[in-house]
Scaffold this active site. Structure first.
Site, PDB file in Angstrom:
ATOM      1  N   GLU A 178       0.840  -1.219   0.000  1.00  0.00           N
ATOM      2  CA  GLU A 178       0.000   0.000   0.000  1.00  0.00           C
ATOM      3  C   GLU A 178       0.863   1.252   0.000  1.00  0.00           C
ATOM      4  OE1 GLU A 178      -3.191  -0.365  -0.392  1.00  0.00           O
ATOM      5  OE2 GLU A 178      -3.970  -2.009   0.847  1.00  0.00           O
ATOM      6  N   VAL A 179       1.903   1.251  -0.804  1.00  0.00           N
ATOM      7  CA  VAL A 179       2.892   2.335  -0.781  1.00  0.00           C
ATOM      8  C   VAL A 179       2.281   3.682  -1.175  1.00  0.00           C
ATOM      9  CG1 VAL A 179       3.815   2.098  -3.142  1.00  0.00           C
ATOM     10  CG2 VAL A 179       5.341   2.769  -1.270  1.00  0.00           C
ATOM     11  N   GLN A 180       1.148   3.646  -1.900  1.00  0.00           N
ATOM     12  CA  GLN A 180       0.507   4.909  -2.333  1.00  0.00           C
ATOM     13  C   GLN A 180       0.045   5.772  -1.170  1.00  0.00           C
ATOM     14  OE1 GLN A 180      -1.041   1.904  -2.655  1.00  0.00           O
ATOM     15  NE2 GLN A 180      -3.024   2.143  -1.629  1.00  0.00           N
ATOM     16  N   CYS A 207     -14.905   0.626 -19.015  1.00  0.00           N
ATOM     17  CA  CYS A 207     -16.036   0.429 -18.102  1.00  0.00           C
ATOM     18  C   CYS A 207     -15.934   1.289 -16.843  1.00  0.00           C
ATOM     19  CB  CYS A 207     -16.135  -1.040 -17.707  1.00  0.00           C
ATOM     20  SG  CYS A 207     -16.429  -2.139 -19.120  1.00  0.00           S
TER      21      CYS A 207
HETATM   22 ZN    ZN Z   1     -14.481  -3.483 -18.964  1.00  0.00          ZN
END
Ligand code: ZN
Ligand code: ADP
Length: 191
Positions: A89-91, A186
């Site tokens: 989770e370095v962000q 999407c």
């Molecule tokens: Zn998609």
């Protein structure tokens, strides 16, 4: 004659949620331990919620990890005998994590960082983009888009079942929210 090979470099494992970043981080940690290397695993303690002292993949595998409140706390806990530092989770760390990874790699540590490269709006996330630029090795993983089955590089954030607005803060503690793996096409963000 042989040029002596020096150790120490940065590896980054990035991608959206459910792409297998934690799974891959854990795989690398386990293999290093099999090779009798001393490995230290860290993760950010981002708020006051309960932090289990482990990195856990959505597929169920886990390994012990030390939750830390700052990047500096990592430096304080890495002793000279540590060969490998893994950070999940370095962000969520501040920008100073970049400097700390550089210093560790320069002094001979194999640094493995795993984290989101994009936030829920599809924008570069925190220190990850800089780490990608500075790393010797980069692995970009993909999940499966839950809408079309394509390669999912994005993370869809749903608040009460609806696509989240870009105005909402990136880190929102305690909201009724959900995340899905989606591809570029999407992925939806309400402006
Ligand atoms: Zn998609
Ligand atoms: P990350 O750290 O990138 O969020 P994890 O290692 O925690 O990824 O989880 C990866 C696991 O998530 C996969 O092995 C699979 O079991 C599960 N998973 C759930 N949803 C998806 C999806 N849409 N595409 C791929 N894997 C998924």
């Amino acid at each position: 004659h042989h040029v002596r090979h020096r150790e120490g470099w940065i590896e980054v494992i990035c991608g959206g949620m459910f792409s297998g970043k934690s799974e891959e981080l854990i795989r690398r940690v386990r293999r290093a331990r099999i090779a009798k290397q001393k490995v230290a695993v860290f993760k950010p303690a981002i708020d006051d919620r309960y932090h289990p002292e482990a990195v856990t993949s959505h597929n169920g595998v886990h390994t012990a990890a030390v939750p830390v409140r700052s990047a500096k706390a990592i430096m304080e806990q890495v002793t000279d005998e540590v060969n490998v530092v893994a950070i999940d989770e370095v962000q969520f760390f501040e920008d100073e994590i970049v400097d700390i990874c550089q210093q560790l790699a320069d002094r001979g540590v194999r640094v493995i960082c795993a984290g989101l490269d994009q936030d829920f709006r599809g924008r570069p996330f925190g220190p990850t983009p800089t780490l990608l630029a500075l790393a010797e090795y980069v692995t970009k993983l993909h999940a499966i888009c839950v809408k079309c089955g394509g390669p999912a590089g994005r993370t869809q954030r749903l608040v009460n079942g609806k696509p989240a607005s870009s105005e909402e803060p990136v880190i929102q503690v305690g909201a009724e929210e959900q995340y899905e793996a989606r591809c570029r096409h999407c992925h939806e963000v309400v402006e």
